[in-house]
Design an enzyme around this catalytic site. Sequence first.
Site, PDB file in Angstrom:
ATOM      1  N   GLY A 146       0.795  -1.228   0.000  1.00  0.00           N
ATOM      2  CA  GLY A 146       0.000   0.000   0.000  1.00  0.00           C
ATOM      3  C   GLY A 146       0.827   1.278   0.000  1.00  0.00           C
ATOM      4  CB  ALA A 190       5.176  -1.744  14.039  1.00  0.00           C
ATOM      5  CB  ALA A 247      -3.585  -0.476   7.608  1.00  0.00           C
ATOM      6  CE1 TYR A 249     -11.553   4.789   5.909  1.00  0.00           C
ATOM      7  CE2 TYR A 249     -11.416   6.996   6.829  1.00  0.00           C
ATOM      8  CZ  TYR A 249     -10.816   5.826   6.453  1.00  0.00           C
ATOM      9  OH  TYR A 249      -9.456   5.692   6.638  1.00  0.00           O
ATOM     10  CB  THR A 273      -4.650  -0.988   0.176  1.00  0.00           C
ATOM     11  OG1 THR A 273      -5.559  -0.619   1.213  1.00  0.00           O
ATOM     12  CG2 THR A 273      -4.162   0.269  -0.542  1.00  0.00           C
TER      13      THR A 273
HETATM   14  P1  NAI Z   1      -1.944  -1.858   3.833  1.00  0.00           P
HETATM   15  O1  NAI Z   1      -2.782  -2.924   4.434  1.00  0.00           O
HETATM   16  O2  NAI Z   1      -1.609  -1.959   2.389  1.00  0.00           O
HETATM   17  O3  NAI Z   1      -0.542  -1.732   4.639  1.00  0.00           O
HETATM   18  C1  NAI Z   1      -0.448  -1.949   6.010  1.00  0.00           C
HETATM   19  C2  NAI Z   1       1.000  -2.117   6.414  1.00  0.00           C
HETATM   20  O4  NAI Z   1       1.069  -2.232   7.852  1.00  0.00           O
HETATM   21  C3  NAI Z   1       1.678  -3.377   5.869  1.00  0.00           C
HETATM   22  O5  NAI Z   1       3.031  -3.069   5.571  1.00  0.00           O
HETATM   23  C4  NAI Z   1       1.640  -4.337   7.064  1.00  0.00           C
HETATM   24  O6  NAI Z   1       2.669  -5.320   7.066  1.00  0.00           O
HETATM   25  C5  NAI Z   1       1.856  -3.352   8.195  1.00  0.00           C
HETATM   26  N1  NAI Z   1       1.423  -3.844   9.499  1.00  0.00           N
HETATM   27  C6  NAI Z   1       0.183  -4.186   9.904  1.00  0.00           C
HETATM   28  N2  NAI Z   1       0.200  -4.571  11.196  1.00  0.00           N
HETATM   29  C7  NAI Z   1       1.485  -4.439  11.625  1.00  0.00           C
HETATM   30  C8  NAI Z   1       2.152  -4.674  12.859  1.00  0.00           C
HETATM   31  N3  NAI Z   1       1.505  -5.082  13.952  1.00  0.00           N
HETATM   32  N4  NAI Z   1       3.489  -4.452  12.910  1.00  0.00           N
HETATM   33  C9  NAI Z   1       4.186  -4.036  11.814  1.00  0.00           C
HETATM   34  N5  NAI Z   1       3.600  -3.787  10.638  1.00  0.00           N
HETATM   35  C10 NAI Z   1       2.266  -3.993  10.546  1.00  0.00           C
HETATM   36  O7  NAI Z   1      -2.683  -0.484   4.163  1.00  0.00           O
HETATM   37  P2  NAI Z   1      -2.765   0.931   3.453  1.00  0.00           P
HETATM   38  O8  NAI Z   1      -4.069   1.031   2.759  1.00  0.00           O
HETATM   39  O9  NAI Z   1      -1.516   1.269   2.738  1.00  0.00           O
HETATM   40  O10 NAI Z   1      -2.900   1.868   4.746  1.00  0.00           O
HETATM   41  C11 NAI Z   1      -1.831   2.615   5.286  1.00  0.00           C
HETATM   42  C12 NAI Z   1      -2.410   3.891   5.885  1.00  0.00           C
HETATM   43  O11 NAI Z   1      -3.015   4.667   4.850  1.00  0.00           O
HETATM   44  C13 NAI Z   1      -3.509   3.642   6.923  1.00  0.00           C
HETATM   45  O12 NAI Z   1      -3.391   4.597   7.954  1.00  0.00           O
HETATM   46  C14 NAI Z   1      -4.779   3.888   6.134  1.00  0.00           C
HETATM   47  O13 NAI Z   1      -5.860   4.259   6.951  1.00  0.00           O
HETATM   48  C15 NAI Z   1      -4.320   5.040   5.255  1.00  0.00           C
HETATM   49  N6  NAI Z   1      -5.146   5.309   4.068  1.00  0.00           N
HETATM   50  C16 NAI Z   1      -5.599   4.314   3.235  1.00  0.00           C
HETATM   51  C17 NAI Z   1      -6.410   4.613   2.143  1.00  0.00           C
HETATM   52  C18 NAI Z   1      -6.898   3.558   1.203  1.00  0.00           C
HETATM   53  O14 NAI Z   1      -7.826   3.834   0.441  1.00  0.00           O
HETATM   54  N7  NAI Z   1      -6.313   2.375   1.195  1.00  0.00           N
HETATM   55  C19 NAI Z   1      -6.791   6.010   1.829  1.00  0.00           C
HETATM   56  C20 NAI Z   1      -6.179   6.987   2.701  1.00  0.00           C
HETATM   57  C21 NAI Z   1      -5.424   6.635   3.794  1.00  0.00           C
HETATM   58 NA    NA Z   2       1.189   0.706   3.961  1.00  0.00          NA
END
Ligand code: NAI
Ligand code: NA
Length: 396
Positions: free
Chosen positions: A52, A112, A140, A235, A276
């Site tokens: 992501g 983390a 996330a 949301y 994502t």
């Molecule tokens: P994702 O699911 O693709 O990435 C999550 C990451 O967190 C991964 O690298 C995963 O390994 C890591 N992770 C999860 N639990 C963990 C833990 N306990 N320890 C270490 N690493 C851990 O998610 P995404 O969508 O990239 O989200 C990232 C941020 O962006 C979040 O805050 C989300 O709310 C925000 N966001 C997402 C949007 C979307 O449409 N996907 C839009 C705007 C913001």
């Molecule tokens: Na991410």
Amino acid sequence: MVIKPKVRGFICVTAHPAGCAAHVQQQIDYVKSKGPVRDGPKKVLVLGASTGFGLASRVTAAFGSGAATLGVFFERPSEDGRLATPGWYNSAAFTRAALDAGLYAKNINGDAFSDAVKRQAIDLIKADLGQVDLVVYSLASPRRTHPRTGATHKSCLKPIGAPYTNKTVDTDRGIVSDVTIEPATETEIADTVAVMGGEDWEMWIDALLEAGVLAPGATSVAYSYIGPEVTWPIYKNGTIGTAKIDLERAAKKIDAALKAHGYGRAFISVNKALVTQASSAIPVVPLYISILYKIMKAKGLHEGCIEQMQRLFATQLYNGSALAFDDGGRVRVDNWEMRPDVQAEAAKIWPQVTTENLAALTDIEGYRSEFLRLFGFGLPGVNYDADYEPHVPMPE
Ligand code: NAI
Ligand code: NA
């Protein structure tokens, strides 16, 4: 083994090592095609670096600015002939490419939220980098074990105060139906804030500052989402939005701490809705994303995670001038998604969508193919009928 997608609801339980590598390479190629992000970050800690927005941030820092990166994530490596998670394969491919380009890249695969992983990161920074000048907070997670109380909190995606009924799509089967989600209890709200709010970000920055591994003037950024009114009950005004308000609270505290540390800064970037692993689990949102993709692609405005993060770094974080903040002190790279003409079209399409016209009125096909690409399927140049070794070690 020959690896095919196996979709179960909103997740795919298989991942393709060569496909994930090709997906990462596409992101690297995109960043290189945009030219260098000048005066960019030099030493970067990315929390949530494997998929992501976090992965896209890491690729941008490394291949846009030549930064050394330390990535933290929570992924399952390939063991006993079992496939790894996509984030593992992504990280292995990123690390190989970064090392081949002569860039520092190391990884910590662990929780983390724990003190142990924070200590491990600090030790690695001390030993290899001295200090970092950018910390990207992009976790996330569905749960967090609190390092002080030992309690495990589970996040949920629910409205607050009243049930919420709206359309949703089963993206796998292409069926549009109404879904009603019961409101969260006070405990569920608090638990979601504990997982997706700002406390852990603060704990990271406190620990890094205390250990002396944050460079004076360092920046930290975390990601949020706002979106259109049709999704607000689930949301912005729901449990996850309440956690994001807490993230904004943390941003202000961290910003003050970093300001006092050599005039650094912390802020929230509000990003576009994208496919994502995290967003596919939210009811209603995938239907909105399918509509949004249709409109934004037609207008030539579509971006994926890598385009968003490259734009954030090149035009906001490191543009050599002041950041463009909104009234709430946030940076908005969701500005194209939120353009009035885009939102007016989305609002017009939303009430019309049915199972029968889903393919015509929305970009459900684009949603599905992007979802599969998250797991390494559908990438050009990969022979999906060939045998691949599921075990991919993390390069060192
Ligand atoms: P994702 O699911 O693709 O990435 C999550 C990451 O967190 C991964 O690298 C995963 O390994 C890591 N992770 C999860 N639990 C963990 C833990 N306990 N320890 C270490 N690493 C851990 O998610 P995404 O969508 O990239 O989200 C990232 C941020 O962006 C979040 O805050 C989300 O709310 C925000 N966001 C997402 C949007 C979307 O449409 N996907 C839009 C705007 C913001
Ligand atoms: Na991410």
